[in-house]
Scaffold this active site. Sequence first.
Site, mmCIF file in Angstrom:
data_model
loop_
_atom_site.group_PDB
_atom_site.id
_atom_site.type_symbol
_atom_site.label_atom_id
_atom_site.label_comp_id
_atom_site.label_asym_id
_atom_site.label_seq_id
_atom_site.Cartn_x
_atom_site.Cartn_y
_atom_site.Cartn_z
ATOM 1 N N GLU A 12 9.619 16.452 14.973
ATOM 2 C CA GLU A 12 10.050 16.332 13.344
ATOM 3 C C GLU A 12 9.419 17.145 12.495
ATOM 4 O OE1 GLU A 12 8.968 12.638 11.729
ATOM 5 O OE2 GLU A 12 10.933 11.870 10.438
ATOM 6 N N GLU A 47 9.866 1.527 10.944
ATOM 7 C CA GLU A 47 10.444 2.302 10.500
ATOM 8 C C GLU A 47 10.485 3.677 10.521
ATOM 9 O OE1 GLU A 47 13.869 1.351 10.856
ATOM 10 O OE2 GLU A 47 13.599 -0.079 9.783
ATOM 11 N N LYS A 86 0.923 -1.212 0.544
ATOM 12 C CA LYS A 86 0.077 0.237 0.083
ATOM 13 C C LYS A 86 0.573 1.231 0.272
ATOM 14 C CE LYS A 86 -1.876 2.762 1.673
ATOM 15 N NZ LYS A 86 -1.456 4.592 1.354
ATOM 16 N N GLY A 93 2.453 4.594 13.316
ATOM 17 C CA GLY A 93 3.211 3.391 12.998
ATOM 18 C C GLY A 93 2.998 3.869 14.820
ATOM 19 N N GLY A 103 7.031 5.659 7.813
ATOM 20 C CA GLY A 103 6.330 6.704 8.089
ATOM 21 C C GLY A 103 6.029 7.282 9.786
ATOM 22 N N SER A 104 5.628 7.929 9.739
ATOM 23 C CA SER A 104 4.736 8.898 10.731
ATOM 24 C C SER A 104 5.122 7.792 12.360
ATOM 25 C CB SER A 104 4.279 9.722 10.518
ATOM 26 O OG SER A 104 2.798 9.091 10.587
ATOM 27 N N THR A 105 5.741 8.677 13.202
ATOM 28 C CA THR A 105 5.156 8.261 14.690
ATOM 29 C C THR A 105 4.542 7.758 14.162
ATOM 30 O OG1 THR A 105 7.307 8.340 15.435
ATOM 31 C CG2 THR A 105 6.163 7.785 17.035
ATOM 32 N N CYS A 139 13.563 11.086 6.960
ATOM 33 C CA CYS A 139 13.634 10.398 8.701
ATOM 34 C C CYS A 139 14.895 10.928 9.126
ATOM 35 C CB CYS A 139 12.790 9.063 8.907
ATOM 36 S SG CYS A 139 13.608 8.008 8.052
HETATM 37 P P1 ADP Z 1 3.520 10.872 6.307
HETATM 38 O O1 ADP Z 1 3.625 11.533 6.903
HETATM 39 O O2 ADP Z 1 4.748 10.197 5.587
HETATM 40 O O3 ADP Z 1 2.573 10.894 4.918
HETATM 41 P P2 ADP Z 1 2.104 8.755 7.611
HETATM 42 O O4 ADP Z 1 2.572 7.564 8.209
HETATM 43 O O5 ADP Z 1 1.014 9.781 7.243
HETATM 44 O O6 ADP Z 1 3.470 9.516 7.327
HETATM 45 O O7 ADP Z 1 1.403 7.642 6.208
HETATM 46 C C1 ADP Z 1 2.941 6.159 5.569
HETATM 47 C C2 ADP Z 1 2.047 5.351 4.597
HETATM 48 O O8 ADP Z 1 0.801 4.627 5.526
HETATM 49 C C3 ADP Z 1 0.962 5.671 3.365
HETATM 50 O O9 ADP Z 1 0.818 4.819 3.099
HETATM 51 C C4 ADP Z 1 -0.195 6.088 4.244
HETATM 52 O O10 ADP Z 1 -1.339 5.998 3.148
HETATM 53 C C5 ADP Z 1 -0.035 5.653 5.021
HETATM 54 N N1 ADP Z 1 -1.156 5.603 6.798
HETATM 55 C C6 ADP Z 1 -1.422 6.166 7.242
HETATM 56 N N2 ADP Z 1 -2.553 5.934 7.940
HETATM 57 C C7 ADP Z 1 -3.013 4.140 8.001
HETATM 58 C C8 ADP Z 1 -3.818 3.773 8.648
HETATM 59 N N3 ADP Z 1 -4.994 3.931 9.350
HETATM 60 N N4 ADP Z 1 -3.664 2.389 8.563
HETATM 61 C C9 ADP Z 1 -2.909 1.752 7.290
HETATM 62 N N5 ADP Z 1 -2.085 2.609 6.800
HETATM 63 C C10 ADP Z 1 -2.185 4.154 7.133
#
Ligand code: ADP
Length: 489
Positions: free
Chosen positions: A382, A247, A172, A230, A225-227, A281
């Site tokens: 961040e 990560e 995804k 995560g 992605g973001s904390t 990051c």
């Molecule tokens: P960024 O700020 O880098 O967009 P995110 O953590 O929001 O960081 O997004 C990183 C990835 O996680 C993207 O592919 C986003 O669509 C996906 N994502 C965001 N929310 C969810 C969730 N609740 N469940 C699964 N994937 C998610």
Amino acid sequence: MKKIFIAGKWKLGGGKPSKSYYPADHSENAEISSASLDDVDEAILAADAAWRHSDWRDTLPSEKATILFKVANLLEDKKTFLAKLQTRDNGKPISETMGLVNSAIATTRYIASCLETLDNELTNQRIKSVLTFTTYEPLGVIAAITPWNSPVASEIQKIIPALAGGNAVILKPAEATSLIALELATIFEEAGLPAGLFSVLTGKGSVVGEAIVKHPLVQKISFTGSTSTGRHLAHVAAEKLISTSLELGGKSPTIVFEDANVDIAVNGVIYGIFSSSGQACIAGSRLFIHQSIYDKFLDALIEKTKKIIVGDPEAPNTQMGPLVSEAHLNTVDDYVKMAKEEGGNVVTGGYRLTGENFDKGSYYAPTIITGLTNQAQICQEEIFGPVLVAMPFSDEDALVAEANQSVYGLAAGIWTEDYRKALDMAKRLEAGTIWINTYKKFSIATPFSGHKESGVGKEKGRLGILDYMQTKSIFLNLDETPNPWCEVK
Ligand code: ADP
């Protein structure tokens, strides 16, 4: 409209389509269909059948490797195309995206090469009459969830070790940058990966991502992605009792000692924060400079920062491109405003770039802020943008305490000619990666992991493949010694 790839078939997803824009001028790259919840179910059911019932898990390592090497060759054949595509998607300069495709190729070849020598274990024989051994087996369906900043490298870094471990992968990608993921699907298809082992489900994280990770057949979440996301995914995984590799964010300290080679350190520091426009990051966003060289170093840093070539990401000599979107630019600018309110001095940058070509895109000037302490909000959160906070230090123990005073622990940089001091610092800093007299160097053989809220688990290296597997221990009785209860009449 771009189709999505579900278990070997290309189809228009049933969800709400999204668009990809070029951050340098906001022109439209493509409209992309998005997965519906039925599409999610279809892909995961097919993935589950593929890892369980296809021959993939029992395919000889050399045969798996043959397919992965084909993937690497196709990535190489399409290198320029993929790099340009990623530049269109997230605005990173072409010199950087070429590097990211090279990294994806190297990752694929490295993991393919490891396959032949990933042994099961004959464990230490502690019971005389029983032979014990441990095999590594696939986990099942892996959810790979990726961000927009380095898609080609971060996606391959998850897909390839997961496939090498005999699993199936549902990718995804981030909504803003799905084009690379769809291109990867064509590459895996062309390389002959059996259908079902890899699907790409585009769409919103909160809808499509959420449905994937919560699906009962998904056995691991591999996320970058973001904390905050995560942490949410860790809750989902805890509920299902499945494993994760996370990560996450960073707020990495870079430390310049009085004996550092100033020219080289200045270059390293600005590369560490301003490459990728700070959208990394691992960006070295907190700079600690020894008091005795503070003024001299800062002057050199400002001078060099003003010379960074910001502009057209497709031009080969561009060093800094635009930020990924207007919304992100506004977030970065809000942080700079907040820094000023907290008493910070903006010594260079601090504004969006304007003028003919800049007006079309989301460009922000490389920015350095002084006059704040490590407790300032801008030093604790961040920003993911081209903003560096510089602070003086004199006492080493106080420095270590400040550098470690962060919820994050992803990376750190140390600049000194004294290697004893550097190694001592490396031990004392709380971070998964420490760079000494360099920054942002990577090796696929070296594990990458975050300490504290920067992550859980590790990626890369031979052990990175085993993170996508589970052990099974087998006890084989070699004589006829009965179990104790056989004696009971
Ligand atoms: P960024 O700020 O880098 O967009 P995110 O953590 O929001 O960081 O997004 C990183 C990835 O996680 C993207 O592919 C986003 O669509 C996906 N994502 C965001 N929310 C969810 C969730 N609740 N469940 C699964 N994937 C998610």
